[in-house]
Design a protein around this motif. Structure first.
Motif, PDB file in Angstrom:
ATOM      1  N   ALA A  18       0.822  -1.221   0.000  1.00 45.56           N
ATOM      2  CA  ALA A  18       0.000   0.000   0.000  1.00 45.56           C
ATOM      3  C   ALA A  18       0.855   1.270   0.000  1.00 45.56           C
ATOM      4  CB  ALA A  18      -0.986  -0.016   1.168  1.00 45.56           C
ATOM      5  N   PRO A  19       1.855   1.405   0.891  1.00 48.71           N
ATOM      6  CA  PRO A  19       2.688   2.622   0.846  1.00 48.71           C
ATOM      7  C   PRO A  19       3.491   2.752  -0.452  1.00 48.71           C
ATOM      8  CG  PRO A  19       2.919   1.529   2.968  1.00 48.71           C
ATOM      9  CD  PRO A  19       2.164   0.587   2.073  1.00 48.71           C
ATOM     10  N   ALA A  20       3.949   1.623  -1.000  1.00 53.94           N
ATOM     11  CA  ALA A  20       4.685   1.671  -2.266  1.00 53.94           C
ATOM     12  C   ALA A  20       3.759   2.128  -3.395  1.00 53.94           C
ATOM     13  CB  ALA A  20       5.274   0.296  -2.587  1.00 53.94           C
ATOM     14  N   ARG A  21       2.546   1.596  -3.409  1.00 54.88           N
ATOM     15  CA  ARG A  21       1.544   1.991  -4.402  1.00 54.88           C
ATOM     16  C   ARG A  21       1.217   3.480  -4.256  1.00 54.88           C
ATOM     17  NH1 ARG A  21      -2.198  -1.217  -2.770  1.00 54.88           N
ATOM     18  NH2 ARG A  21      -1.416  -3.025  -3.892  1.00 54.88           N
ATOM     19  N   ASP A  22       1.082   3.948  -3.017  1.00 51.75           N
ATOM     20  CA  ASP A  22       0.801   5.365  -2.769  1.00 51.75           C
ATOM     21  C   ASP A  22       1.903   6.254  -3.329  1.00 51.75           C
ATOM     22  OD1 ASP A  22      -1.510   4.611  -1.426  1.00 51.75           O
ATOM     23  OD2 ASP A  22      -0.663   4.944   0.581  1.00 51.75           O
ATOM     24  N   PHE A 161      15.181  10.432   5.889  1.00 53.90           N
ATOM     25  CA  PHE A 161      14.324   9.339   6.329  1.00 53.90           C
ATOM     26  C   PHE A 161      12.878   9.799   6.277  1.00 53.90           C
ATOM     27  CE2 PHE A 161      18.393   8.771   8.469  1.00 53.90           C
ATOM     28  CZ  PHE A 161      18.691   7.469   8.105  1.00 53.90           C
ATOM     29  N   ALA A 162      12.063   9.146   5.454  1.00 50.78           N
ATOM     30  CA  ALA A 162      10.643   9.480   5.322  1.00 50.78           C
ATOM     31  C   ALA A 162       9.809   8.339   5.885  1.00 50.78           C
ATOM     32  CB  ALA A 162      10.290   9.718   3.855  1.00 50.78           C
ATOM     33  N   GLU A 163       8.755   8.686   6.572  1.00 50.44           N
ATOM     34  CA  GLU A 163       7.877   7.669   7.152  1.00 50.44           C
ATOM     35  C   GLU A 163       6.680   7.371   6.259  1.00 50.44           C
ATOM     36  OE1 GLU A 163       8.835   5.935   9.848  1.00 50.44           O
ATOM     37  OE2 GLU A 163      10.649   7.173   9.846  1.00 50.44           O
ATOM     38  N   ASP A 164       6.448   8.222   5.248  1.00 46.91           N
ATOM     39  CA  ASP A 164       5.314   7.988   4.352  1.00 46.91           C
ATOM     40  C   ASP A 164       5.598   8.561   2.968  1.00 46.91           C
ATOM     41  OD1 ASP A 164       4.508  10.837   4.260  1.00 46.91           O
ATOM     42  OD2 ASP A 164       3.844  10.514   6.316  1.00 46.91           O
ATOM     43  N   ALA A 165       4.734   8.181   2.027  1.00 50.61           N
ATOM     44  CA  ALA A 165       4.900   8.564   0.622  1.00 50.61           C
ATOM     45  C   ALA A 165       4.848  10.071   0.421  1.00 50.61           C
ATOM     46  CB  ALA A 165       3.814   7.881  -0.220  1.00 50.61           C
ATOM     47  N   VAL A 166       3.932  10.735   1.099  1.00 46.25           N
ATOM     48  CA  VAL A 166       3.762  12.176   0.922  1.00 46.25           C
ATOM     49  C   VAL A 166       5.037  12.924   1.320  1.00 46.25           C
ATOM     50  CG1 VAL A 166       2.466  14.205   1.699  1.00 46.25           C
ATOM     51  CG2 VAL A 166       1.250  12.092   1.154  1.00 46.25           C
ATOM     52  N   LEU A 169       7.979  12.273  -1.296  1.00 49.32           N
ATOM     53  CA  LEU A 169       7.900  13.026  -2.540  1.00 49.32           C
ATOM     54  C   LEU A 169       8.048  14.525  -2.290  1.00 49.32           C
ATOM     55  CD1 LEU A 169       7.668  12.744  -5.575  1.00 49.32           C
ATOM     56  CD2 LEU A 169       5.192  13.031  -5.349  1.00 49.32           C
ATOM     57  N   ALA A 170       7.497  15.027  -1.191  1.00 54.50           N
ATOM     58  CA  ALA A 170       7.630  16.445  -0.861  1.00 54.50           C
ATOM     59  C   ALA A 170       9.100  16.820  -0.690  1.00 54.50           C
ATOM     60  CB  ALA A 170       6.839  16.774   0.407  1.00 54.50           C
ATOM     61  N   TYR A 171       9.862  15.967  -0.018  1.00 57.70           N
ATOM     62  CA  TYR A 171      11.296  16.231   0.163  1.00 57.70           C
ATOM     63  C   TYR A 171      12.002  16.293  -1.191  1.00 57.70           C
ATOM     64  CZ  TYR A 171      16.199  15.509   1.261  1.00 57.70           C
ATOM     65  OH  TYR A 171      17.568  15.635   1.309  1.00 57.70           O
ATOM     66  N   LEU A 172      11.724  15.325  -2.070  1.00 56.42           N
ATOM     67  CA  LEU A 172      12.387  15.287  -3.377  1.00 56.42           C
ATOM     68  C   LEU A 172      12.039  16.524  -4.204  1.00 56.42           C
ATOM     69  CD1 LEU A 172      11.980  11.538  -4.352  1.00 56.42           C
ATOM     70  CD2 LEU A 172      13.994  12.692  -3.399  1.00 56.42           C
ATOM     71  N   GLU A 173      10.787  16.918  -4.200  1.00 51.18           N
ATOM     72  CA  GLU A 173      10.377  18.087  -4.986  1.00 51.18           C
ATOM     73  C   GLU A 173      10.971  19.367  -4.419  1.00 51.18           C
ATOM     74  OE1 GLU A 173       6.112  17.440  -5.185  1.00 51.18           O
ATOM     75  OE2 GLU A 173       6.342  16.460  -7.141  1.00 51.18           O
ATOM     76  N   ALA A 174      11.055  19.482  -3.098  1.00 50.96           N
ATOM     77  CA  ALA A 174      11.673  20.658  -2.487  1.00 50.96           C
ATOM     78  C   ALA A 174      13.175  20.701  -2.789  1.00 50.96           C
ATOM     79  CB  ALA A 174      11.435  20.657  -0.975  1.00 50.96           C
TER      80      ALA A 174
END
Length: 177
Positions: A18-22, A161-166, A169-174
């Motif tokens: 589920a988290p990978a799909r998200d 270290f990210a605990e969730d998908a949001v 991706l937010a870190y990468l975009e920033a």
């Protein structure tokens, strides 16, 4: 942005799928390209399906001895002779790297990417997606390495270290901005 994802090709339960799909869905919706090991098997297939369904582009980098597991719906598929060449091409095609749950192969990929970054061979952002606490032990070990002087650059410059998908991706975009 071309986002390389290192992850397992094993069939895993929803706690991991589920988290990978998200994450893959968010990646696709944002118009990014998924760069991955090119397989349709297990978690690799889950991520490829989700990214494609969300409108993302798929760039697979597989290896000849796994050609029978290559994802048929990829926009582009590159075949390599061996795993070392595969890792090098995955990094070459990536603007950013996300490490998801996986076995020894994923751990090998993650540590090589971190080692290359440590030595200044790339400056790409690296995210460790810590789904269900899967990488808690590695996170603890990396913090110890940092605290005891084994890393020549701060751990915060090496990996996020990210605990969730949001947040991943937010870190990468920033970082890209």
């Amino acid at each position: 942005m071309n986002i390389c994802v290192f992850l397992s090709a094993a069939d895993l339960d929803e706690r991991y799928t589920a988290p990978a799909r998200d994450f893959a869905g968010l990646l696709g919706k944002a118009g990014h390209t998924l760069v991955w090991g090119g397989s349709h098997a297990g978690l690799m297939g889950v991520v490829a399906d989700a990214a494609k369904e969300a409108g993302g582009r798929l760039l697979g980098v597989s290896v000849e001895f796994l050609a029978h597991k290559a994802y048929e719906g990829a926009d582009e598929m590159v075949m390599t002779r061996d795993l070392a060449e595969r890792k090098a091409l995955l990094l070459a095609h990536a603007d950013a790297i996300v490490v998801m749950v996986g076995g020894a192969g994923t751990l090998d990929e993650a540590t090589e990417i971190l080692e290359l970054k440590k030595h200044g061979k790339h400056t790409k952002p690296v995210v460790l997606l810590n789904t269900a606490g899967f990488y808690d032990g590695l996170k603890t070990q990396l913090h110890r390495m940092d605290e005891e002087g084994f890393l020549p650059i701060p751990l915060t410059d090496l990996v996020f270290f990210a605990e969730d998908a949001v947040s991943a991706l937010a870190y990468l975009e920033a970082y890209a901005a």
